[in-house]
Design an enzyme around this catalytic site. Structure first.
Site, PDB file in Angstrom:
ATOM      1  N   LYS A   7       0.812  -1.230   0.000  1.00  0.00           N
ATOM      2  CA  LYS A   7       0.000   0.000   0.000  1.00  0.00           C
ATOM      3  C   LYS A   7       0.846   1.283   0.000  1.00  0.00           C
ATOM      4  O   LYS A   7       0.443   2.284  -0.584  1.00  0.00           O
ATOM      5  CB  LYS A   7      -0.970   0.003   1.194  1.00  0.00           C
ATOM      6  CG  LYS A   7      -2.080  -1.038   1.048  1.00  0.00           C
ATOM      7  CD  LYS A   7      -3.085  -0.930   2.174  1.00  0.00           C
ATOM      8  CE  LYS A   7      -4.119  -2.049   2.077  1.00  0.00           C
ATOM      9  NZ  LYS A   7      -5.158  -1.922   3.111  1.00  0.00           N
ATOM     10  N   TYR A  65     -11.375 -10.202  10.561  1.00  0.00           N
ATOM     11  CA  TYR A  65     -12.516 -11.106  10.515  1.00  0.00           C
ATOM     12  C   TYR A  65     -11.985 -12.519  10.361  1.00  0.00           C
ATOM     13  O   TYR A  65     -10.830 -12.725   9.972  1.00  0.00           O
ATOM     14  CB  TYR A  65     -13.450 -10.767   9.345  1.00  0.00           C
ATOM     15  CG  TYR A  65     -12.807 -10.982   8.009  1.00  0.00           C
ATOM     16  CD1 TYR A  65     -12.119  -9.954   7.380  1.00  0.00           C
ATOM     17  CD2 TYR A  65     -12.830 -12.235   7.400  1.00  0.00           C
ATOM     18  CE1 TYR A  65     -11.486 -10.162   6.168  1.00  0.00           C
ATOM     19  CE2 TYR A  65     -12.205 -12.448   6.182  1.00  0.00           C
ATOM     20  CZ  TYR A  65     -11.533 -11.420   5.573  1.00  0.00           C
ATOM     21  OH  TYR A  65     -10.892 -11.628   4.387  1.00  0.00           O
ATOM     22  N   GLY A  79      -1.203   1.491  13.652  1.00  0.00           N
ATOM     23  CA  GLY A  79      -0.515   1.144  12.400  1.00  0.00           C
ATOM     24  C   GLY A  79      -1.194   1.775  11.194  1.00  0.00           C
ATOM     25  O   GLY A  79      -1.977   2.731  11.310  1.00  0.00           O
TER      26      GLY A  79
HETATM   27  P1  ATR Z   1      -1.858  -2.535   9.900  1.00  0.00           P
HETATM   28  O1  ATR Z   1      -1.451  -2.036   8.553  1.00  0.00           O
HETATM   29  O2  ATR Z   1      -2.817  -3.709   9.864  1.00  0.00           O
HETATM   30  O3  ATR Z   1      -2.342  -1.453  10.808  1.00  0.00           O
HETATM   31  P2  ATR Z   1       0.699  -2.494  11.195  1.00  0.00           P
HETATM   32  O4  ATR Z   1       0.956  -1.173  10.587  1.00  0.00           O
HETATM   33  O5  ATR Z   1       1.763  -3.547  11.167  1.00  0.00           O
HETATM   34  O6  ATR Z   1      -0.554  -3.205  10.522  1.00  0.00           O
HETATM   35  O7  ATR Z   1       0.203  -2.258  12.701  1.00  0.00           O
HETATM   36  C1  ATR Z   1      -0.079  -3.313  13.569  1.00  0.00           C
HETATM   37  C2  ATR Z   1      -0.631  -2.757  14.884  1.00  0.00           C
HETATM   38  O8  ATR Z   1      -0.974  -3.871  15.727  1.00  0.00           O
HETATM   39  C3  ATR Z   1       0.338  -1.896  15.659  1.00  0.00           C
HETATM   40  O9  ATR Z   1      -0.404  -0.891  16.322  1.00  0.00           O
HETATM   41  C4  ATR Z   1       0.933  -2.899  16.659  1.00  0.00           C
HETATM   42  O10 ATR Z   1       1.431  -2.324  17.843  1.00  0.00           O
HETATM   43  P3  ATR Z   1       2.953  -1.715  17.889  1.00  0.00           P
HETATM   44  O11 ATR Z   1       2.884  -0.415  17.153  1.00  0.00           O
HETATM   45  O12 ATR Z   1       3.237  -1.529  19.333  1.00  0.00           O
HETATM   46  O13 ATR Z   1       3.803  -2.743  17.210  1.00  0.00           O
HETATM   47  C5  ATR Z   1      -0.291  -3.716  16.982  1.00  0.00           C
HETATM   48  N1  ATR Z   1      -0.030  -5.058  17.536  1.00  0.00           N
HETATM   49  C6  ATR Z   1       0.422  -6.132  16.868  1.00  0.00           C
HETATM   50  N2  ATR Z   1       0.476  -7.215  17.695  1.00  0.00           N
HETATM   51  C7  ATR Z   1       0.041  -6.792  18.911  1.00  0.00           C
HETATM   52  C8  ATR Z   1      -0.133  -7.421  20.189  1.00  0.00           C
HETATM   53  N3  ATR Z   1       0.140  -8.721  20.351  1.00  0.00           N
HETATM   54  N4  ATR Z   1      -0.624  -6.696  21.199  1.00  0.00           N
HETATM   55  C9  ATR Z   1      -0.906  -5.380  21.027  1.00  0.00           C
HETATM   56  N5  ATR Z   1      -0.751  -4.712  19.862  1.00  0.00           N
HETATM   57  C10 ATR Z   1      -0.281  -5.418  18.809  1.00  0.00           C
END
Ligand code: ATR
Length: 275
Positions: free
Chosen positions: A64, A216, A128
């Protein structure tokens, strides 16, 4: 025949070809739509080659941001999102980048589920790309406040700062939150691993709070199960958002807005049989 694709890597499990085939049938539009596995190291050349003949594309993980850079021009919402999920070939051959993810979320909430966002306290879990895409459309509905809570608090702070000129948006850590809110939107990828961010059940007003998971699956997600267990008013997953972002992309390409309800019902059925 007009050609469309969804670019991703991996792409095998994408629902987009099914969704757009159903939209095309329903609206009587003559088009071809297929999944396209783009190379991780050469997305830009691959996408440009497609556009020598293709009319439009959807873009999913992990391309993206690259699609954002590839586009010759951007819609205002794609500019804000910093990411593009829809590419549209213009009459002059140039490529317009759009982002329909946030509009799809808001439409699923407000039209499909009848949620009024104006004046509401909204808590978003995660900071994110998915949240970046959702903030402008959510703030346009004039909620009382949006709190962005994230494991890495600095990322929530950065997003809140960037979007604060559009409305009341504040950063938080998970463990600072106690008071009930009207709407909780889970945008962390934790759900994918069956995990939950560490949040307190006191955030839910029993019988009232609307809990929405952007993820989902064929079974209720970990976040939806948590919401149901703690008596949330509603626990809803993101399949409707997937269909609505696609409907908005279809509308941008073809100028016709498909009806999403029958397509959502068909997708839900197909998820159920593939368990
Ligand atoms: P997307 O494009 O789907 O938003 P991303 O940019 O990789 O994916 O963001 C993933 C989000 O999920 C982030 O906010 C991440 O938290 P961090 O910024 O602290 O990494 C969050 N996330 C992923 N696994 C997590 C977990 N086990 N517990 C809490 N937050 C999680």
């Amino acid at each position: 025949m007009d050609r469309y694709v969804v670019f991703g890597n991996p792409i095998g499990h994408s629902k987009s070809p099914l969704i757009h085939r159903l939209f095309a049938e329903q609206t009587g539009q003559a088009l071809e739509y297929s999944a396209s596995l783009a190379p991780l190291d050469d997305f830009t050349a691959f996408a440009k080659a497609f556009f020598q003949h293709g009319c439009g594309a959807n873009v999913t993980v992990p391309f993206k941001e690259q699609a954002y850079r590839l586009a010759d021009s951007l819609t205002a919402r794609a500019q804000r999102a910093g990411a593009v999920n829809t590419l549209i070939k213009q009459a002059d051959g140039s490529i317009l980048g759009d982002n329909t993810d946030g509009a799809g979320l808001v439409r699923d909430l407000t039209v499909n589920h009848g949620v009024i966002l104006k004046g509401k306290r909204i808590l978003i879990l995660g900071a994110g790309g998915a949240v970046r895409g959702a903030l402008q459309p959510l703030l346009a509905e004039q909620p009382e406040v949006i709190v962005i809570a994230n494991r890495t608090v600095e990322k929530a702070e950065q997003l809140a700062k960037e979007f604060s000129e559009l409305g009341p948006v504040f950063p938080s850590g998970f463990d600072w939150l106690e008071e009930p809110v009207d709407i909780i939107i889970n945008a962390t990828s934790a759900s994918l691993a069956g995990e939950l961010p560490p949040i307190l059940p006191s955030l839910i007003q029993p019988g009232e709070t609307f809990c929405y998971d952007m993820m989902y699956s064929s079974e209720p997600t970990a976040f939806c199960r948590w919401a149901t267990e703690h008596k949330a008013g509603y626990a809803v997953d993101g399949l409707g958002m997937l269909v609505e972002q696609a409907a908005e992309a279809f509308f941008q390409w073809r100028g016709v807005r498909p009806e999403s309800a029958p397509v959502l019902a068909e997708l839900r059925r197909s998820l159920a049989v593939k368990v």
